[in-house]
Motif scaffolding. Sequence first.
Motif, mmCIF file in Angstrom:
data_model
loop_
_atom_site.group_PDB
_atom_site.id
_atom_site.type_symbol
_atom_site.label_atom_id
_atom_site.label_comp_id
_atom_site.label_asym_id
_atom_site.label_seq_id
_atom_site.Cartn_x
_atom_site.Cartn_y
_atom_site.Cartn_z
ATOM 1 N N TYR A 16 19.931 165.450 4.288
ATOM 2 C CA TYR A 16 21.116 165.270 5.139
ATOM 3 C C TYR A 16 21.617 163.832 5.229
ATOM 4 O O TYR A 16 22.629 163.591 5.875
ATOM 5 C CB TYR A 16 20.827 165.734 6.572
ATOM 6 N N VAL B 159 15.684 160.941 10.657
ATOM 7 C CA VAL B 159 15.806 160.706 12.101
ATOM 8 C C VAL B 159 14.430 160.491 12.740
ATOM 9 O O VAL B 159 13.394 160.677 12.089
ATOM 10 C CB VAL B 159 16.597 161.846 12.786
ATOM 11 N N CYS C 257 17.730 163.166 17.310
ATOM 12 C CA CYS C 257 18.101 164.555 17.045
ATOM 13 C C CYS C 257 18.334 165.235 18.394
ATOM 14 O O CYS C 257 17.389 165.391 19.176
ATOM 15 C CB CYS C 257 16.987 165.255 16.268
ATOM 16 N N ASN D 274 11.193 169.427 14.720
ATOM 17 C CA ASN D 274 12.305 168.749 15.400
ATOM 18 C C ASN D 274 11.984 168.704 16.899
ATOM 19 O O ASN D 274 12.556 169.428 17.707
ATOM 20 C CB ASN D 274 13.623 169.511 15.199
ATOM 21 N N CYS E 121 20.769 173.401 17.508
ATOM 22 C CA CYS E 121 21.279 172.235 16.777
ATOM 23 C C CYS E 121 22.803 172.215 16.908
ATOM 24 O O CYS E 121 23.458 173.200 16.554
ATOM 25 C CB CYS E 121 20.871 172.341 15.313
ATOM 26 N N VAL F 152 24.980 170.946 15.115
ATOM 27 C CA VAL F 152 25.677 171.086 13.824
ATOM 28 C C VAL F 152 25.687 172.562 13.409
ATOM 29 O O VAL F 152 26.749 173.152 13.160
ATOM 30 C CB VAL F 152 24.971 170.237 12.733
ATOM 31 N N GLU G 219 18.861 177.685 11.443
ATOM 32 C CA GLU G 219 19.292 177.131 12.739
ATOM 33 C C GLU G 219 20.665 177.671 13.122
ATOM 34 O O GLU G 219 21.159 177.413 14.226
ATOM 35 C CB GLU G 219 19.356 175.601 12.682
ATOM 36 N N CYS H 28 25.768 165.807 10.449
ATOM 37 C CA CYS H 28 24.811 165.451 11.505
ATOM 38 C C CYS H 28 25.059 163.970 11.779
ATOM 39 O O CYS H 28 24.773 163.121 10.932
ATOM 40 C CB CYS H 28 23.383 165.673 11.015
HETATM 41 FE FE1 SF4 Z 1 18.820 167.543 14.562
HETATM 42 FE FE2 SF4 Z 1 20.705 169.284 13.849
HETATM 43 FE FE3 SF4 Z 1 20.768 166.768 12.916
HETATM 44 FE FE4 SF4 Z 1 18.916 168.532 12.054
HETATM 45 S S1 SF4 Z 1 21.133 168.641 11.751
HETATM 46 S S2 SF4 Z 1 18.568 166.382 12.644
HETATM 47 S S3 SF4 Z 1 18.517 169.679 13.968
HETATM 48 S S4 SF4 Z 1 21.002 167.422 15.059
#
Ligand code: SF4
Length: 348
Positions: free
Chosen positions: A29, A65, A91, A122, A208, A210, A234, A294
Amino acid sequence: MNTATDVSRGIEDLRESLGSDLTIAAHYYVSHEVKRWADEIGDSLQLARLAAEDSSAHHLVFCGVLFMGETAAILSGTQRNVYLPRADAGCPLADSATIDGVLSAWDGLDHRDRFLPITYVNSSAEIKAFCGERGGATCTSSSARQVFEAVEESGKRVFFMPDENLGHNTAVEMGIPEEEISRFNPDTLEFEGAGPGDARILLWGGSCPVHVEFSPEDVRAARNRGLRVAAHPECRRQVCAVSDEVGSTDHMVDVVSAGRNESWAIGSEINLVDYLQRQNPRRHIESLGAARACEDMHRITAMDLLATLESIASGDAVPVRVPTAIAEPARIALDRMLSIVEGRGLTP
Ligand code: SF4
Ligand code: 13P
């Protein structure tokens, strides 16, 4: 002012001078400008396994993260230092479960001897430690089903936190009926659905920001345009139920790359979509519905990576530190997950 060329040259020079003493890891990501420097790119499970391996490199720069950096630091132990290019990349899902909230849910459970606490990676190191101290484990999106099944085989039930959708999707995949699923509402501190005494699985009600935004309408629209749909677990149950493929980040990389020349809509983060398109230039790959980043992963830049490498070279870098009293029980929870994934089952 540093131009992009200066930054690239700086990273290249420092990678060369730090040589085999340095590993750079990146989650899918983070943006391409950062991932292009990584020795290893992976999902949460792959990167946790990398951190647990023996290595001659004393410096692991983890482009991800906070919970990922903490996990890598716990699993690395004393053999290497872990550095995060952005200490402020967190996160919101992990932050949705505080140790006080989890303790209040757990202490309020009448039949807690029937349950084992399982936390998605997470989550904070404190919550991992909470699980480790109570016979529980961590899981990632690619190991959730294996971990839940190992708990059931041990005769216990799962109390899962903090991602309700991953827990719900995994439970349904295992054939657990809706009426045996209970949800803990962290705002009201109440259980909803099946009474916790009757439930086969208890889910902490976090999500989440996102992935929760994708909708079943997005899936229908993509299908109408002839696209196949792959969704991360998710995403909401209603989205996963109508998608062609549901799986962790690594699973999506595999199915999209292995399939015939299909066109895909991806229900996940925009930098993964970008990665898939770069890896499969002849296929049409797009985000499911609106492109969603994200924000925390996106915050990490090549400039941050350069600054981290400079501070390692000058001896000023501050590694991620987790206090021993938390790291030790958290490591037990992480090791139980790795033991299950490696076929050794749920260790005591
Ligand atoms: Fe956290 Fe969602 Fe980012 Fe994954 S995508 S790090 S679960 S906020
Ligand atoms: P993966 O377990 O697929 O790497 O997902 C991590 C994550 O943060 C998803 O939002």
